[in-house]
Design an enzyme around this catalytic site. Structure first.
Site, PDB file in Angstrom:
ATOM      1  N   GLU A   1       0.863  -1.198   0.000  1.00 14.17           N
ATOM      2  CA  GLU A   1       0.000   0.000   0.000  1.00 14.17           C
ATOM      3  C   GLU A   1       0.895   1.241   0.000  1.00 14.17           C
ATOM      4  O   GLU A   1       2.108   1.135   0.183  1.00 14.17           O
ATOM      5  CB  GLU A   1      -0.899  -0.001   1.245  1.00 14.17           C
ATOM      6  CG  GLU A   1      -0.108  -0.020   2.557  1.00 14.17           C
ATOM      7  CD  GLU A   1      -0.800   0.713   3.701  1.00 14.17           C
ATOM      8  OE1 GLU A   1      -1.430   1.757   3.456  1.00 14.17           O
ATOM      9  OE2 GLU A   1      -0.682   0.240   4.841  1.00 14.17           O
TER      10      GLU A   1
ATOM     11  N   LYS B   1      -3.608  -1.937  14.290  1.00 18.64           N
ATOM     12  CA  LYS B   1      -3.070  -0.841  15.085  1.00 18.64           C
ATOM     13  C   LYS B   1      -3.562  -0.920  16.535  1.00 18.64           C
ATOM     14  O   LYS B   1      -4.733  -1.147  16.800  1.00 18.64           O
ATOM     15  CB  LYS B   1      -3.453   0.509  14.486  1.00 18.64           C
ATOM     16  CG  LYS B   1      -2.309   1.251  13.825  1.00 18.64           C
ATOM     17  CD  LYS B   1      -1.878   0.682  12.463  1.00 18.64           C
ATOM     18  CE  LYS B   1      -2.961   0.737  11.425  1.00 18.64           C
ATOM     19  NZ  LYS B   1      -3.390   2.030  10.976  1.00 18.64           N
TER      20      LYS B   1
END
Ligand code: PSU
Ligand code: MN
Length: 299
Positions: free
Chosen positions: A22, A156
């Site tokens: 990404e 995360k």
């Protein structure tokens, strides 16, 4: 329009190992300069070293690139328009000048061109107050829907990790621990939560990937703990996350703005330590992803 870079196109037709990457993580939305360009260099190098071809995804002048040419990388480093899966078609049709792809967008693109492995730092997930805000990253549904093995250091740590795992189970995404029985927490090796499966080598991941492909099922999440030498102190990072979330809380942010804002505050609260950790784990994930891609190519 999707354009596949020359080297990546050749590798796909020769059925060689390719790892999609990404670009949000390599923009200033993901990491501050100059750590962002260092991260990109280290990740692409790690993929090559392990015998695969890196395929960076991004949008430039409306073209959806997979295998962005090196001379265009500067655009990615400076871009600040985040392109998730929902945004791809609009970005392309409206000829967006420069956009950085998230995990969800990259997984869509990879699947479309026949790339089966993707690497990043950490995926998005269910946010801690999702029962109020409804904020669940599109990354999760994209992984569920597309037959790509996604390599990340878990999700995360500022997210709601138990709910993220529940959601992945609901969407039938197997979460596999890389040499661990626990779900990593990005900056630390373990969240204390169990993963349903553990693997100890790349060939085992490749076999699972191929078995799911035969079933016509979606993606797999390979959760790789941050390397020991780069791991942050659990107590310290927990405090930094609380502080970061408090700072962002009052700002009425929503949608795609939330994650970059929280990342920037955690960086401040850790005095930059979170950035070093992020680089080390992303590089390590890229290497593991390349090994998995290599084994898939052998099967
Ligand atoms: N990992 C990082 N930094 C990031 C991201 C991941 O270390 O900035 C990005 C990825 O592109 C991921 C996105 O797909 O954040 C998730 O954003 P959201 O929560 O808005 O879905
Ligand atoms: Mn969101």
């Amino acid at each position: 329009m999707i354009v596949v870079g020359d080297e990546v196109r050749a590798a796909i037709s020769a059925k060689k190992a390719v790892v999609a990457l990404e670009s949000t993580i390599f923009s200033t939305l993901g990491l501050p300069a100059p750590a962002n360009s260092e991260a990109l260099a280290r990740c692409t190098k790690a993929v090559r070293k392990a015998g695969a071809v890196p395929a960076l995804t991004a949008v430039v002048d409306g073209v959806i690139w997979v295998g962005l040419p090196d001379e265009m990388q500067e655009l990615v480093l400076n871009a600040s328009v985040k392109v998730a899966a929902r945004d791809l078609g609009v970005a392309s049709a409206r000829r967006l000048s420069a956009g950085v792809t998230t995990v969800s967008a990259s997984v869509v693109i990879a699947d479309q061109v026949g790339i089966e492995v993707f690497a990043t730092g950490g995926i998005g997930g269910v946010h801690r107050d999702a029962e109020i805000t409804g904020d669940i990253s599109a990354d999760l549904d994209a992984i569920a829907h597309h037959g790509v093995t996604v390599v990340s250091a878990g999700a995360k740590a500022f997210l709601d990790l138990p709910r993220t795992l529940e959601y992945l189970e609901t969407r039938s995404v197997p979460v596999i621990g890389w040499r661990t029985d626990h779900f990593p927490a990005f900056y630390t090796q373990s969240s204390g939560l169990d993963v349903p499966y553990r693997v100890d080598d790349a060939k085992s991941v490749a076999r699972i990937h191929v078995a799911r492909r035969e079933l016509g099922q979606g993606g797999t999440l390979l959760a790789v703990p941050i390397p020991t030498h780069a791991e942050l102190d659990g107590q310290r990072i927990a405090e930094a996350i609380e502080e970061g979330l408090r700072q962002v809380d009052g700002r009425q942010l929503s949608g795609p703005q939330v994650t970059p804002a929280v990342l920037a505050e955690i960086e401040k609260a850790t005095g930059g330590e979170s950035v070093d950790a992020n680089l080390a784990l992303a590089e390590n994930n890229a290497e593991v992803a390349a090994k998995v891609a290599f084994e898939i190519a052998q099967l």
